[in-house]
Design a protein around this motif. Structure first.
Motif, PDB file in Angstrom:
ATOM      1  N   HIS A 138       0.862  -1.196  -0.004  1.00  0.00           N
ATOM      2  CA  HIS A 138       0.067   0.060   0.087  1.00  0.00           C
ATOM      3  C   HIS A 138       0.920   1.159  -0.139  1.00  0.00           C
ATOM      4  CE1 HIS A 138      -3.762  -1.951   0.711  1.00  0.00           C
ATOM      5  NE2 HIS A 138      -3.231  -2.825   1.412  1.00  0.00           N
ATOM      6  N   ASN A 139       0.989   1.916  -1.030  1.00  0.00           N
ATOM      7  CA  ASN A 139       1.865   3.152  -1.250  1.00  0.00           C
ATOM      8  C   ASN A 139       1.145   4.487  -0.752  1.00  0.00           C
ATOM      9  OD1 ASN A 139       3.966   1.762  -2.320  1.00  0.00           O
ATOM     10  ND2 ASN A 139       2.966   1.678  -4.377  1.00  0.00           N
ATOM     11  N   HIS A 140      -0.058   4.336  -0.517  1.00  0.00           N
ATOM     12  CA  HIS A 140      -1.061   5.383  -0.316  1.00  0.00           C
ATOM     13  C   HIS A 140      -1.775   5.269   1.070  1.00  0.00           C
ATOM     14  CE1 HIS A 140      -0.572   7.811  -3.956  1.00  0.00           C
ATOM     15  NE2 HIS A 140      -0.424   6.550  -4.448  1.00  0.00           N
ATOM     16  N   ASP A 141      -2.050   6.254   1.825  1.00  0.00           N
ATOM     17  CA  ASP A 141      -3.033   6.194   2.831  1.00  0.00           C
ATOM     18  C   ASP A 141      -4.339   5.558   2.330  1.00  0.00           C
ATOM     19  OD1 ASP A 141      -0.926   7.321   4.221  1.00  0.00           O
ATOM     20  OD2 ASP A 141      -1.942   9.066   4.563  1.00  0.00           O
ATOM     21  N   ALA A 164       0.204  15.166  -0.735  1.00  0.00           N
ATOM     22  CA  ALA A 164       0.086  16.721  -1.062  1.00  0.00           C
ATOM     23  C   ALA A 164      -0.784  17.196   0.113  1.00  0.00           C
ATOM     24  CB  ALA A 164      -0.879  16.856  -2.289  1.00  0.00           C
ATOM     25  N   ALA A 165      -1.761  16.315   0.724  1.00  0.00           N
ATOM     26  CA  ALA A 165      -2.547  16.830   2.046  1.00  0.00           C
ATOM     27  C   ALA A 165      -1.607  17.073   3.170  1.00  0.00           C
ATOM     28  CB  ALA A 165      -3.699  15.954   2.186  1.00  0.00           C
ATOM     29  N   ARG A 166      -0.630  16.380   3.298  1.00  0.00           N
ATOM     30  CA  ARG A 166       0.450  16.472   4.493  1.00  0.00           C
ATOM     31  C   ARG A 166       1.316  17.499   4.311  1.00  0.00           C
ATOM     32  NH1 ARG A 166       0.261  10.514   3.921  1.00  0.00           N
ATOM     33  NH2 ARG A 166       1.978  10.602   2.600  1.00  0.00           N
ATOM     34  N   LYS A 167       1.440  17.964   3.181  1.00  0.00           N
ATOM     35  CA  LYS A 167       2.577  18.988   2.777  1.00  0.00           C
ATOM     36  C   LYS A 167       1.750  20.317   2.864  1.00  0.00           C
ATOM     37  CE  LYS A 167       5.892  16.742  -0.422  1.00  0.00           C
ATOM     38  NZ  LYS A 167       6.578  16.364  -1.650  1.00  0.00           N
ATOM     39  N   ASN A 168       0.658  20.197   2.529  1.00  0.00           N
ATOM     40  CA  ASN A 168      -0.317  21.776   2.309  1.00  0.00           C
ATOM     41  C   ASN A 168      -1.531  21.216   2.870  1.00  0.00           C
ATOM     42  OD1 ASN A 168       1.618  23.483   1.028  1.00  0.00           O
ATOM     43  ND2 ASN A 168       1.613  21.982  -0.579  1.00  0.00           N
ATOM     44  N   PRO A 169      -1.963  21.173   4.162  1.00  0.00           N
ATOM     45  CA  PRO A 169      -2.970  20.606   4.667  1.00  0.00           C
ATOM     46  C   PRO A 169      -4.094  21.656   4.249  1.00  0.00           C
ATOM     47  CG  PRO A 169      -1.525  20.833   6.523  1.00  0.00           C
ATOM     48  CD  PRO A 169      -0.935  21.507   5.254  1.00  0.00           C
ATOM     49  N   PRO A 170      -5.371  20.898   3.912  1.00  0.00           N
ATOM     50  CA  PRO A 170      -6.406  21.807   3.432  1.00  0.00           C
ATOM     51  C   PRO A 170      -7.173  22.372   4.338  1.00  0.00           C
ATOM     52  CG  PRO A 170      -6.950  19.283   3.265  1.00  0.00           C
ATOM     53  CD  PRO A 170      -5.650  19.494   3.443  1.00  0.00           C
ATOM     54  N   PRO A 171      -8.161  23.599   4.382  1.00  0.00           N
ATOM     55  CA  PRO A 171      -8.757  24.055   5.071  1.00  0.00           C
ATOM     56  C   PRO A 171      -9.617  23.159   6.139  1.00  0.00           C
ATOM     57  CG  PRO A 171      -9.921  24.608   3.136  1.00  0.00           C
ATOM     58  CD  PRO A 171      -8.521  23.978   3.064  1.00  0.00           C
ATOM     59  N   PRO A 172      -9.976  23.485   7.466  1.00  0.00           N
ATOM     60  CA  PRO A 172     -10.865  22.610   8.334  1.00  0.00           C
ATOM     61  C   PRO A 172     -12.111  22.428   7.765  1.00  0.00           C
ATOM     62  CG  PRO A 172     -10.147  24.467   9.343  1.00  0.00           C
ATOM     63  CD  PRO A 172      -9.425  24.471   8.202  1.00  0.00           C
ATOM     64  N   TRP A 173     -12.859  21.505   8.054  1.00  0.00           N
ATOM     65  CA  TRP A 173     -14.293  21.376   7.776  1.00  0.00           C
ATOM     66  C   TRP A 173     -14.840  22.218   8.797  1.00  0.00           C
ATOM     67  CZ3 TRP A 173     -16.294  18.895   3.402  1.00  0.00           C
ATOM     68  CH2 TRP A 173     -15.095  18.266   2.775  1.00  0.00           C
ATOM     69  N   ASP A 174     -16.193  22.765   8.349  1.00  0.00           N
ATOM     70  CA  ASP A 174     -16.974  23.204   9.506  1.00  0.00           C
ATOM     71  C   ASP A 174     -17.365  22.373  10.713  1.00  0.00           C
ATOM     72  OD1 ASP A 174     -18.728  21.644   7.901  1.00  0.00           O
ATOM     73  OD2 ASP A 174     -20.394  23.210   7.548  1.00  0.00           O
ATOM     74  N   GLU A 175     -17.649  21.084  10.516  1.00  0.00           N
ATOM     75  CA  GLU A 175     -17.514  20.115  11.547  1.00  0.00           C
ATOM     76  C   GLU A 175     -17.025  18.723  10.987  1.00  0.00           C
ATOM     77  OE1 GLU A 175     -21.662  18.155  13.667  1.00  0.00           O
ATOM     78  OE2 GLU A 175     -21.944  18.978  11.442  1.00  0.00           O
ATOM     79  N   GLU A 176     -15.981  18.590  11.876  1.00  0.00           N
ATOM     80  CA  GLU A 176     -15.069  17.491  11.994  1.00  0.00           C
ATOM     81  C   GLU A 176     -15.543  16.013  12.550  1.00  0.00           C
ATOM     82  OE1 GLU A 176     -11.064  18.433  11.877  1.00  0.00           O
ATOM     83  OE2 GLU A 176     -11.313  19.718   9.816  1.00  0.00           O
ATOM     84  N   ARG A 177     -16.287  15.937  13.625  1.00  0.00           N
ATOM     85  CA  ARG A 177     -16.789  15.105  14.382  1.00  0.00           C
ATOM     86  C   ARG A 177     -18.292  15.379  14.841  1.00  0.00           C
ATOM     87  NH1 ARG A 177     -13.440  11.157  16.803  1.00  0.00           N
ATOM     88  NH2 ARG A 177     -15.558  10.177  17.127  1.00  0.00           N
ATOM     89  N   GLY A 178     -19.136  14.365  14.830  1.00  0.00           N
ATOM     90  CA  GLY A 178     -20.315  14.486  15.464  1.00  0.00           C
ATOM     91  C   GLY A 178     -21.654  13.576  15.066  1.00  0.00           C
ATOM     92  N   THR A 212     -11.834  -1.202  -0.369  1.00  0.00           N
ATOM     93  CA  THR A 212     -10.565  -0.234   0.102  1.00  0.00           C
ATOM     94  C   THR A 212     -10.539   0.950  -1.104  1.00  0.00           C
ATOM     95  OG1 THR A 212      -9.539  -2.243   0.678  1.00  0.00           O
ATOM     96  CG2 THR A 212      -8.157  -0.494  -0.116  1.00  0.00           C
ATOM     97  N   VAL A 213     -10.240   2.205  -0.433  1.00  0.00           N
ATOM     98  CA  VAL A 213     -10.127   3.514  -1.112  1.00  0.00           C
ATOM     99  C   VAL A 213      -8.900   4.036  -0.640  1.00  0.00           C
ATOM    100  CG1 VAL A 213     -11.410   5.447  -1.372  1.00  0.00           C
ATOM    101  CG2 VAL A 213     -12.809   3.568  -0.610  1.00  0.00           C
ATOM    102  N   GLU A 214      -7.970   4.197  -1.760  1.00  0.00           N
ATOM    103  CA  GLU A 214      -6.945   4.712  -1.710  1.00  0.00           C
ATOM    104  C   GLU A 214      -6.859   6.183  -1.872  1.00  0.00           C
ATOM    105  OE1 GLU A 214      -3.236   1.795  -3.155  1.00  0.00           O
ATOM    106  OE2 GLU A 214      -4.217   2.966  -4.780  1.00  0.00           O
ATOM    107  N   LEU A 215      -6.193   6.918  -0.909  1.00  0.00           N
ATOM    108  CA  LEU A 215      -6.327   8.471  -0.809  1.00  0.00           C
ATOM    109  C   LEU A 215      -5.080   8.978  -1.643  1.00  0.00           C
ATOM    110  CD1 LEU A 215      -7.417   9.199   2.563  1.00  0.00           C
ATOM    111  CD2 LEU A 215      -8.855   8.652   0.771  1.00  0.00           C
TER     112      LEU A 215
END
Length: 234
Positions: free
Chosen positions: A59-62, A123-137, A115-118
């Motif tokens: 598995h080369n990707h998360d 790129a997400a680790r180097k430049n994290p995207p903006p946070p979601w308005d809700e990330e748990r709930g 199985t879904v490879e991301l």
């Protein structure tokens, strides 16, 4: 003379040991069947017969995996002791990539997952995207159902939705695309603003990629509870 005969024999043994420990690219592993690929994801349907095992693969990707049906497996990561896992129907987990393993099915029933490879993990680790308005709930839906935002990894928001027959997810907006993974068979009507309603029919284990920039209401028009996993992308 003996040394001349011994060297080829030792070479053959060494080559055999290398072949046994060589890891396959995931697309070459025969239990992994690719069903979708785009710039965001590469999706595989996985099925391992009772008491069978996958070949060693990399598995080369998360990735995120969604279990279909209860399962008991042994996860043999190269260089680590084996780990036994008991998984429930619909159980969804995130796994960091860059490792090789094989999976043994310890049960008397097939082990199935999606199985879904991301593909944008680095790129997400180097430049994290903006946070979601809700990330748990956990959101309780009118008409009977829940929407559980379970986790965010690599900027991807992963949710589990359970909808009773006739229940709906109220009007909501997707700025980016999302992937639907059906845990149960699904009959969902999507009422998109400015468009005619469409109905999505998916069997358990099937997936659907939905483009972004849409506002819609989703209704379970089937006769049974609908259970699905959604991966949302910015």
């Amino acid at each position: 003379m003996r040394s001349r005969l011994l060297f080829p024999a030792l070479l053959l043994i060494a080559l055999a040991l290398i072949a046994q420990t060589a890891s396959l690219e995931i697309t070459a592993e025969p239990h992994h069947h690719q069903v979708l690929e785009n710039q965001y994801v590469r999706v595989f349907k996985v099925e391992v017969a009772p008491h069978d095992a996958t070949l060693l693969h990399t598995h080369n990707h998360d990735y995120v995996y969604v279990t279909l049906g209860p399962a008991q497996i042994e996860n043999d990561v190269q260089g680590k002791p084996p780990v036994t896992l008991k998984l429930q129907d619909g159980e969804t987990r995130f796994t960091p990539g860059n490792f090789a393993h094989l999976v043994r099915n310890l049960a008397d029933t097939p082990f199935r997952n999606v199985t879904v490879e991301l593909l944008q993990d680095e790129a997400a680790r180097k430049n994290p995207p903006p946070p979601w308005d809700e990330e748990r709930g956990l959101n309780v839906l009118m008409g009977g159902g829940t929407q559980d935002i379970m986790f965010v990894q690599d900027g991807v928001r992963v949710s589990e939705t359970d909808l009773n027959p006739g229940a709906d997810i109220p009007s909501h907006h997707h700025s980016g695309p999302h992937l639907v993974v059906a845990i149960t068979d699904l009959d969902l009507r999507s009422d998109v603003e400015g468009q005619k309603p469409t109905t999505l029919h998916l069997k358990s284990g099937e997936v659907k990629w939905v483009p972004g920039n849409l506002t819609h209401t989703v209704t379970n028009v089937g006769k049974q509870e609908a259970k699905l996993i959604t991966l949302e992308f910015h």
